[in-house]
Scaffold this active site. Structure first.
Site, PDB file in Angstrom:
ATOM      1  N   SER A   1       0.907  -1.309  -0.054  1.00  0.00           N
ATOM      2  CA  SER A   1       0.025   0.138   0.118  1.00  0.00           C
ATOM      3  C   SER A   1       0.973   1.327   0.108  1.00  0.00           C
ATOM      4  CB  SER A   1      -0.919  -0.185   1.314  1.00  0.00           C
ATOM      5  OG  SER A   1      -1.477   1.281   1.481  1.00  0.00           O
TER       6      SER A   1
ATOM      7  N   TYR B   1      -3.501   5.360  -4.524  1.00  0.00           N
ATOM      8  CA  TYR B   1      -4.523   5.866  -4.695  1.00  0.00           C
ATOM      9  C   TYR B   1      -4.306   7.254  -5.355  1.00  0.00           C
ATOM     10  CZ  TYR B   1      -7.164   3.253  -1.183  1.00  0.00           C
ATOM     11  OH  TYR B   1      -7.696   2.405  -0.421  1.00  0.00           O
TER      12      TYR B   1
ATOM     13  N   THR C   1      -5.963   1.825  -7.443  1.00  0.00           N
ATOM     14  CA  THR C   1      -7.090   1.614  -6.889  1.00  0.00           C
ATOM     15  C   THR C   1      -8.283   2.519  -7.567  1.00  0.00           C
ATOM     16  OG1 THR C   1      -6.978   0.599  -4.971  1.00  0.00           O
ATOM     17  CG2 THR C   1      -8.991   1.889  -5.019  1.00  0.00           C
TER      18      THR C   1
END
Length: 363
Positions: free
Chosen positions: A106, A128, A154
């Site tokens: 992440s 993101y 994402t």
């Protein structure tokens, strides 16, 4: 740990992890219908075993977008692994590396990309889309320099889902844990705790770019040589658009039931996405897998790899790198066993003929 299945590891983890953090990890959005549906839908499929096949060796390795993997079971992107273990993502990377498994890291990791890279193992970076494009570009540059093999963007989170457990708990990231790969000013809101609200949701409202469209993918493409993967595809329509925009792979995912409550279960969406893209474009899957048998169902429905989320954090909480390795090995060993009993010893043998629809007894 001595657990024979993931349920035992889950039970041990729940006893160790504080309640608000457990709710953050385990919770979904809204009434958690999609969270539950991701698990329930596996009951709608049964396996069709073949016999008199040489299954003395099952082959689970493959190369995916240039990344060599010993197993089709990988780790889905999840933020802040230090919530459950002091070593955080470096321990996760060590466990994944020992299993030869993909670790999708992440962008909100609580250890640096460089430290994660030093821990070893196959790794891609998850993103993101932030309003601060300079910060995004800098992170992509660092990932490429550190040897990450692909970018996973994402696309189903222009806003964070209404995660009621977090709101009830007033959940925020503890002050001693940080998304260390981003400037502290970008992350300040995520640490603000207030009953009835979520620091994670407030941060997303402040920093995520809600104007993102397909046209913006070209900006990211121009800044990296890494393959681009879109995570959060649930329809054939969007799968075809991904192909049109030159994406290298897609992940069929509903964010673990944490975004749009009532969205189609990932497994239900998988066949239409696979059918909509060229055979050579990899389709990955995440959504509720808790065993090697369930992984086999997803692979038979067209997934090239299966990403697992929450169980990895259970293993990390209980046993650090060893716990992560055990979770991945449990699922891999179950998959190997299932493939042998199915009479399908290679990943290529796991096709649509290996499964059949099987209505739930309650239907």
């Amino acid at each position: 740990m001595g657990a024979l299945d993931l349920a035992g590891i889950e039970s041990a983890a729940r006893a160790r992890v504080p309640r608000d953090i457990w709710d953050f990890i385990e919770g979904g959005s809204g009434a958690e219908r999609t969270l539950a549906a991701n698990r329930k839908i596996f009951e709608r499929f049964a396996l069709r075993p073949r016999v008199l096949v040489d299954v003395s060796t099952c082959e689970l390795g493959q190369t995916l977008l240039g990344t060599r993997l010993d197993t089709p079971i990988g780790i889905a992107p999840m933020a802040y692994h230090r919530l459950v273990d002091e070593e955080g993502e470096t321990a996760t990377a060590q466990g994944a590396g020992r299993a030869g498994a993909l670790f999708v890291t992440s962008m909100f990791a609580s250890r640096t990309l460089e430290d994660i890279a030093k821990a070893g193992g196959p790794r891609w970076l998850h993103l993101y889309w932030l309003r601060d494009r300079a910060a995004l570009a800098a992170l992509v540059e660092r990932a490429e320099a550190a040897g990450f093999g692909a970018l996973v963007l994402t696309v189903d989170a222009p806003r964070i889902g209404r995660r009621l457990r977090d709101q009830r708990n007033g959940f925020a990231v503890p002050p001693h844990i940080h998304a260390v790969n981003l400037d502290a000013d970008l992350m300040a809101t995520s640490h603000r705790s207030e009953k009835g609200s979520s620091g994670i949701a407030e941060h997303a409202r402040e920093q995520f770019d809600t104007t993102l469209t397909w046209a913006d993918l070209g900006w990211l493409r121009a800044r990296t040589r890494l393959p681009l993967v879109l995570k959060g595809i649930l329809t054939a329509e969007d799968a075809r658009l991904a192909v049109e925009h030159g994406v290298d792979a897609v992940v069929v995912s509903n964010h673990g039931g944490r975004q749009l409550d009532g969205a189609i279960p990932s497994l239900a969406a998988l066949p239409e996405v696979v059918e909509a893209v060229p055979a050579e474009l990899p389709v990955l899957f995440d959504g509720g897998v808790r065993s090697g048998t369930e992984a086999a169902i997803a692979l038979a429905l067209g997934a090239r790899a299966v990403l697992v989320g929450r169980p990895v954090l259970w293993g990390l909480a209980v046993g650090g790198a060893d716990g992560v390795h055990q979770v991945l090995d449990l699922i891999r060993d179950e998959l190997d066993h299932t493939m042998a009993l199915l009479g399908r010893p290679r990943l290529a043998d796991l096709d649509r003929g290996a499964v059949t629809d099987w209505p739930c007894p309650t239907d």
